[in-house]
Design a protein around this motif. Structure first.
Motif, PDB file in Angstrom:
ATOM      1  N   VAL A  27       0.838  -1.195   0.000  1.00 37.22           N
ATOM      2  CA  VAL A  27       0.000   0.000   0.000  1.00 37.22           C
ATOM      3  C   VAL A  27       0.873   1.245   0.000  1.00 37.22           C
ATOM      4  CG1 VAL A  27      -1.826   1.269   1.179  1.00 37.22           C
ATOM      5  CG2 VAL A  27      -1.804  -1.241   1.260  1.00 37.22           C
ATOM      6  N   LEU A  28       0.544   2.161  -0.886  1.00 40.02           N
ATOM      7  CA  LEU A  28       1.173   3.483  -0.891  1.00 40.02           C
ATOM      8  C   LEU A  28       0.125   4.507  -0.475  1.00 40.02           C
ATOM      9  CD1 LEU A  28       3.052   3.377  -4.332  1.00 40.02           C
ATOM     10  CD2 LEU A  28       3.907   2.655  -2.099  1.00 40.02           C
ATOM     11  N   HIS A  29       0.400   5.271   0.542  1.00 37.01           N
ATOM     12  CA  HIS A  29      -0.487   6.348   0.974  1.00 37.01           C
ATOM     13  C   HIS A  29       0.114   7.669   0.508  1.00 37.01           C
ATOM     14  CE1 HIS A  29      -3.060   3.834   3.513  1.00 37.01           C
ATOM     15  NE2 HIS A  29      -1.955   3.231   3.936  1.00 37.01           N
ATOM     16  N   LEU A  30      -0.476   8.284  -0.502  1.00 35.10           N
ATOM     17  CA  LEU A  30       0.049   9.539  -1.029  1.00 35.10           C
ATOM     18  C   LEU A  30      -0.286  10.683  -0.084  1.00 35.10           C
ATOM     19  CD1 LEU A  30      -0.766   9.191  -4.838  1.00 35.10           C
ATOM     20  CD2 LEU A  30       1.224   8.364  -3.536  1.00 35.10           C
ATOM     21  N   PRO A  31       0.640  11.624   0.109  1.00 34.32           N
ATOM     22  CA  PRO A  31       0.391  12.726   1.055  1.00 34.32           C
ATOM     23  C   PRO A  31      -0.648  13.722   0.574  1.00 34.32           C
ATOM     24  CG  PRO A  31       2.487  13.026  -0.081  1.00 34.32           C
ATOM     25  CD  PRO A  31       1.993  11.663  -0.452  1.00 34.32           C
ATOM     26  N   GLU A  32      -0.909  13.747  -0.728  1.00 38.12           N
ATOM     27  CA  GLU A  32      -1.925  14.632  -1.277  1.00 38.12           C
ATOM     28  C   GLU A  32      -2.589  13.959  -2.476  1.00 38.12           C
ATOM     29  OE1 GLU A  32      -0.145  18.214  -2.618  1.00 38.12           O
ATOM     30  OE2 GLU A  32       1.277  17.225  -3.959  1.00 38.12           O
ATOM     31  N   ASN A  33      -3.775  14.440  -2.809  1.00 38.95           N
ATOM     32  CA  ASN A  33      -4.495  13.889  -3.948  1.00 38.95           C
ATOM     33  C   ASN A  33      -3.837  14.371  -5.240  1.00 38.95           C
ATOM     34  OD1 ASN A  33      -7.203  14.677  -5.890  1.00 38.95           O
ATOM     35  ND2 ASN A  33      -6.885  12.575  -5.290  1.00 38.95           N
ATOM     36  N   VAL A  34      -3.407  13.427  -6.086  1.00 40.68           N
ATOM     37  CA  VAL A  34      -2.690  13.792  -7.312  1.00 40.68           C
ATOM     38  C   VAL A  34      -3.466  13.427  -8.561  1.00 40.68           C
ATOM     39  CG1 VAL A  34      -0.442  13.614  -6.186  1.00 40.68           C
ATOM     40  CG2 VAL A  34      -1.411  11.602  -7.330  1.00 40.68           C
ATOM     41  N   GLY A  35      -4.568  12.706  -8.439  1.00 38.29           N
ATOM     42  CA  GLY A  35      -5.341  12.319  -9.609  1.00 38.29           C
ATOM     43  C   GLY A  35      -4.949  10.938 -10.108  1.00 38.29           C
ATOM     44  N   LEU A  36      -5.805  10.393 -10.967  1.00 37.39           N
ATOM     45  CA  LEU A  36      -5.676   9.005 -11.398  1.00 37.39           C
ATOM     46  C   LEU A  36      -4.342   8.724 -12.088  1.00 37.39           C
ATOM     47  CD1 LEU A  36      -7.027   6.264 -11.652  1.00 37.39           C
ATOM     48  CD2 LEU A  36      -8.185   7.077 -13.705  1.00 37.39           C
ATOM     49  N   GLY A  37      -3.940   9.594 -13.009  1.00 43.48           N
ATOM     50  CA  GLY A  37      -2.717   9.344 -13.765  1.00 43.48           C
ATOM     51  C   GLY A  37      -1.478   9.297 -12.899  1.00 43.48           C
ATOM     52  N   ARG A  38      -1.305  10.297 -12.064  1.00 48.10           N
ATOM     53  CA  ARG A  38      -0.103  10.344 -11.219  1.00 48.10           C
ATOM     54  C   ARG A  38      -0.139   9.268 -10.136  1.00 48.10           C
ATOM     55  NH1 ARG A  38       0.873  16.916 -10.612  1.00 48.10           N
ATOM     56  NH2 ARG A  38       1.706  17.207 -12.710  1.00 48.10           N
ATOM     57  N   ALA A  39      -1.335   8.883  -9.689  1.00 53.94           N
ATOM     58  CA  ALA A  39      -1.429   7.773  -8.733  1.00 53.94           C
ATOM     59  C   ALA A  39      -0.945   6.489  -9.384  1.00 53.94           C
ATOM     60  CB  ALA A  39      -2.865   7.628  -8.234  1.00 53.94           C
ATOM     61  N   ARG A  40      -1.284   6.292 -10.662  1.00 54.54           N
ATOM     62  CA  ARG A  40      -0.768   5.120 -11.381  1.00 54.54           C
ATOM     63  C   ARG A  40       0.752   5.183 -11.490  1.00 54.54           C
ATOM     64  NH1 ARG A  40      -5.265   5.499 -16.163  1.00 54.54           N
ATOM     65  NH2 ARG A  40      -6.896   4.170 -15.227  1.00 54.54           N
ATOM     66  N   ASN A  41       1.291   6.374 -11.753  1.00 60.03           N
ATOM     67  CA  ASN A  41       2.747   6.513 -11.837  1.00 60.03           C
ATOM     68  C   ASN A  41       3.412   6.134 -10.518  1.00 60.03           C
ATOM     69  OD1 ASN A  41       2.562   7.458 -14.465  1.00 60.03           O
ATOM     70  ND2 ASN A  41       2.599   9.617 -13.860  1.00 60.03           N
ATOM     71  N   ALA A  42       2.789   6.530  -9.410  1.00 58.34           N
ATOM     72  CA  ALA A  42       3.357   6.206  -8.098  1.00 58.34           C
ATOM     73  C   ALA A  42       3.429   4.699  -7.907  1.00 58.34           C
ATOM     74  CB  ALA A  42       2.509   6.845  -6.994  1.00 58.34           C
ATOM     75  N   GLY A  43       2.388   3.994  -8.323  1.00 54.17           N
ATOM     76  CA  GLY A  43       2.416   2.539  -8.225  1.00 54.17           C
ATOM     77  C   GLY A  43       3.404   1.926  -9.190  1.00 54.17           C
ATOM     78  N   LEU A  44       3.494   2.501 -10.387  1.00 50.39           N
ATOM     79  CA  LEU A  44       4.401   1.992 -11.418  1.00 50.39           C
ATOM     80  C   LEU A  44       5.852   2.004 -10.932  1.00 50.39           C
ATOM     81  CD1 LEU A  44       4.867   1.129 -14.372  1.00 50.39           C
ATOM     82  CD2 LEU A  44       4.832   3.544 -14.999  1.00 50.39           C
ATOM     83  N   ALA A  45       6.207   3.016 -10.153  1.00 46.51           N
ATOM     84  CA  ALA A  45       7.592   3.136  -9.672  1.00 46.51           C
ATOM     85  C   ALA A  45       7.977   2.011  -8.729  1.00 46.51           C
ATOM     86  CB  ALA A  45       7.762   4.488  -8.980  1.00 46.51           C
ATOM     87  N   HIS A  46       6.995   1.357  -8.116  1.00 44.45           N
ATOM     88  CA  HIS A  46       7.278   0.280  -7.162  1.00 44.45           C
ATOM     89  C   HIS A  46       7.034  -1.109  -7.736  1.00 44.45           C
ATOM     90  CE1 HIS A  46       6.896   3.759  -4.480  1.00 44.45           C
ATOM     91  NE2 HIS A  46       7.585   3.058  -3.600  1.00 44.45           N
ATOM     92  N   ALA A  47       6.668  -1.187  -9.004  1.00 45.60           N
ATOM     93  CA  ALA A  47       6.323  -2.482  -9.601  1.00 45.60           C
ATOM     94  C   ALA A  47       7.569  -3.325  -9.847  1.00 45.60           C
ATOM     95  CB  ALA A  47       5.563  -2.266 -10.899  1.00 45.60           C
ATOM     96  N   ARG A  48       7.460  -4.629  -9.579  1.00 43.83           N
ATOM     97  CA  ARG A  48       8.571  -5.561  -9.797  1.00 43.83           C
ATOM     98  C   ARG A  48       8.202  -6.680 -10.761  1.00 43.83           C
ATOM     99  NH1 ARG A  48       9.318  -7.347  -3.730  1.00 43.83           N
ATOM    100  NH2 ARG A  48       7.091  -7.639  -4.137  1.00 43.83           N
TER     101      ARG A  48
END
Length: 735
Positions: A61-82
């Protein structure tokens, strides 16, 4: 390294998120990680994700400190994908059973392509399912891999991110990421498909695309739809940087025009004042990006004209459709509006900010949550004028003399409702009692839900008998606030009533008297000796039996088995009060003093306060009674039949508020042995109360008045209304 990384961005999807996550984690193919991104969701998405992560190590689980919208939320998850492959799943959609196994097999069969495109189906709130209309594109793609140039029909599919899996190394090498704003899938999907050297197709429905009753975020009216222009700017910038893809410009130019015109044609997308600007900006972009020598014809040719020309063309098209519409339907539509209550008054007359209209239990009097709010308002805000809607003169005669009221269906009732700034009710107003624009409807419900409600009844024909679910939801569309006593209730109501209300974590106003340790006069009125143990038996109705009544136990025998020093009180479900249930013996037993029939008692809290123990089956009264922290026993002898016919949100036998008996014999032994009030009973009750009564702090009515009627913040610290006793247990933090 897992085979799949499933990235799930979450924002305001708490009602659907558990189903989404279960659809992934319950797959037969288990080589998967889930990267769930809490995009600073204001609801309980974050807590739900944490609960899943605690139970399943495959969830991060990633808890973002602020609401960034659907696209950037996907980017945040993408950075942790293995994982080898990426799959993006929206928090309100689901994978179909066996989907990951089918995808994995197809990837192996085609030698790990850059992209695999699979099919989807739209699922509707009313239970319908419709397959993608262009499914044939996948069926005709063939068994081998291809490129977009070799099979351009692949670009005819819906340009979304979630009907594909992507090889992670391919995505990383090309540097693909999502931009901010609406329509973020467009500058991802086109570049990905145009860049992929090997694409494979899977002619199988792998995803259910939920069609919410109120539509997705793209169905909202907003200037954010102007983002589509910038997204296509990004697509063409991508082409400019890759001269080998220049031959795609005419196709994408037409696609852009069609997409923008589709947005403009939908009446719920753009504010009326912005529609002309949107057309002009689309036309300017269309002209600027037009490839040299490109031919413009068909629908998009209108973009080479003026806004006036576009409007005239649309008006002519609407006029043609209007001429074909039956006159009867038009008359019915106008007649429906004329019958609404607020139409009786001048349209420009604003609501009275001090007028609150109340109704409870289909206009049966001063009852339940609305009554508790009404009494609190009289104490806290005496300037508010409260008016009750009652069903007839007999009901009105039972009201206290200082309670203002109107008769349901009267002209006076329509006028009062039309002027009210606030409507407070625990059941839906009839369709003829419309909510005037500008007024606020506070819906209190009638208890914590265990049985299926609203849209969830669509697959339960027995329970749905006589219930018009679409009409029920149209009435729920008028709710502005939905009062809840727990997160369980909040999730259930948001799922069962897919409307646009806001959940208010106030607690249940009717239960304040239970939490605060109030004292009723039920024992005195009915002559129950002070030293008697009062056992309340409150069964619910059955949907698998015509009429709803089933005698689960012989109450005369139960009363005898309880023995001296006990009083058995019976309260039937309100829907059975006027039926044959009482005539089958209850009335006679009550006349003889064997049991006490409390079915007609108007104020349920008085009955609950008098009881030392509750025996029930699946009645929601258990959730209210738990606030008293007194023993509860369940008789669940027909639980499988009840659950199959009506549906239940939880297995109450697995998470009971006390001991569970599966036969009358077990129930009798429970009381004869004294186990009904042992330490295990207390432990079960504490866990139950913690889950289902978490917002019950004895201040619910005050919270409704201050926050929803007056717009004030709740004062800090324990506050006691004048005339109320001190709270029976420590008040929780204000909602």
């Amino acid at each position: 390294m897992p085979r799949f990384s499933v990235i799930v961005p979450c924002h305001r999807v708490q009602a659907y998120l558990p189903e989404c996550l279960d659809s992934v984690l319950g797959q037969s193919y288990r080589d998967v990680e889930v990267i769930a991104v809490d995009d600073r969701s204001p609801d309980d998405c974050g807590a739900i994700l944490d609960e899943y992560a605690a139970r399943d190590a495959r969830v991060r689980v990633l808890h973002l400190p602020e609401n960034v919208g659907l696209g950037r939320a996907r980017n945040a998850g993408l950075a942790h994908a293995r994982g080898d492959y990426l799959l993006f799943l929206d928090g309100d959609d689901t994978l179909t059973p066996g989907a990951l196994r089918a995808v994995a097999d197809r990837l192996a069969e085609t030698g790990d392509p850059d992209v695999l495109v699979y099919d989807y189906a739209r699922t509707y709130w009313w239970g319908g399912t419709r397959r993608n209309a262009l499914a044939g594109v996948l069926a005709q793609a063939g068994p081998d891999t291809f490129t977009a140039a070799g099979y351009p029909r692949i670009l005819d599919l819906l340009m979304v991110v979630w009907n594909k899996v992507y090889r992670r190394e391919f995505v990383a090498a090309e540097g693909f990421e999502f931009p901010p704003g609406y329509y973020e899938d467009t500058p991802w999907t086109f570049p990905v498909l145009l860049s992929a050297r090997r694409i494979a197709a899977l002619d199988r429905i792998c995803l259910h695309y939920r069609q919410r009753r109120q539509g997705s975020i793209l169905s909202t009216t907003s200037r954010r739809h102007f983002d589509v222009h910038e997204q296509y700017e990004r697509v063409f910038a991508f082409l400019d940087a890759r001269p080998r893809l220049a031959h795609w410009r005419p196709y994408l130019h037409r696609k852009m025009g069609e997409h923008c015109l589709d947005i403009l044609a939908k009446p719920d997308r753009l504010p009326p004042a912005d529609r002309a600007e949107f057309f002009r900006r689309t036309a300017e972009l269309y002209a600027r990006l037009k490839p040299r020598g490109a031919r413009v014809d068909g629908e998009v040719a209108v973009l080479e004209g003026t806004w006036t020309g576009y409007r005239l063309r649309r008006q002519a098209a609407r006029a043609g459709r209007g001429a074909a519409r039956p006159a009867k339907a038009a008359r019915q539509g106008g007649g429906g509006r004329a019958r609404t209550g607020w139409a009786l008054l001048p349209a420009r007359r604003s609501p009275d900010p001090h007028l609150v209209v109340y109704s409870a239990s289909a206009h049966r009097g001063l009852l339940g949550d609305p009554a508790a709010v009404y009494h609190a308002a009289r104490r806290i805000a005496p300037h508010l004028r409260g008016v009750w809607v009652v069903r007839d003169a007999e009901t009105a005669a039972l009201l206290p003399p200082d309670v203002e009221h109107v008769l349901a269906g009267s002209r006076r009732c329509a006028q009062v409702m039309a002027r009210a700034a606030f409507l407070v009710s625990d059941v839906d107003w009839p369709a003829t009692s419309a909510k005037r624009p500008g007024s606020v409807y506070i819906h209190t419900h009638q208890g914590t839900p265990l049985k299926f409600l609203g849209a969830d009844l669509r697959d339960k024909p027995g329970a749905r008998l006589g219930v018009d679910v679409p009409r029920l939801l149209r009435r729920a569309d008028r709710w502005d606030h939905s009062l809840v006593a727990s997160r369980h209730s909040e999730l259930v109501y948001e799922r069962a009533y897919p409307c646009r209300f806001a959940s208010a974590r106030t607690g249940s106003p009717r239960n304040d008297v239970l939490v605060n340790g109030g004292a009723g006069d039920f024992r005195r009125r009915h002559g129950i000796p002070d030293d008697h143990t009062v056992v309340l038996y409150a069964p619910t109705r059955r949907d698998y039996r015509r009429g709803g009544h089933v005698d689960r136990i012989d109450v005369a025998r139960f009363a005898a088995d309880l023995g001296e020093g006990h009083t058995l009180v019976v309260r039937l479900h309100p829907s059975l009060a006027a039926g044959p249930a009482r005539g089958m013996g209850l009335t006679e037993l009550a006349r003889r003093g064997v049991v006490l029939d409390a079915t007609d008692e108007p104020h349920l809290p008085d009955v609950l306060l008098a009881a030392d123990a509750l025996v029930t089956d699946y009645s929601s009264v258990m959730f209210d009674y738990a606030n008293l922290d007194r023993p509860i026993a369940l008789l669940a002898d027909d639980w499988p039949a009840f659950r199959a016919s009506r549906g239940a949100y939880v297995d109450i036998t697995a998470e009971p508020p006390g001991h569970v008996a599966y036969s009358y014999r077990e129930l009798a032994r429970l009381f004869a042995s004294g186990r009904w009030r042992d330490e295990e009973s207390a432990r079960l009750r504490a866990a139950f109360r913690s889950r289902y009564c978490e917002f019950e702090d004895g201040r619910a009515a005050e919270r409704v008045v201050r926050t929803l009627l007056l717009g004030e913040p709740m004062p800090a610290g324990p506050v006691r209304l004048p005339g109320q006793p001190t709270a029976g247990r420590e008040a929780q933090a204000s909602a």
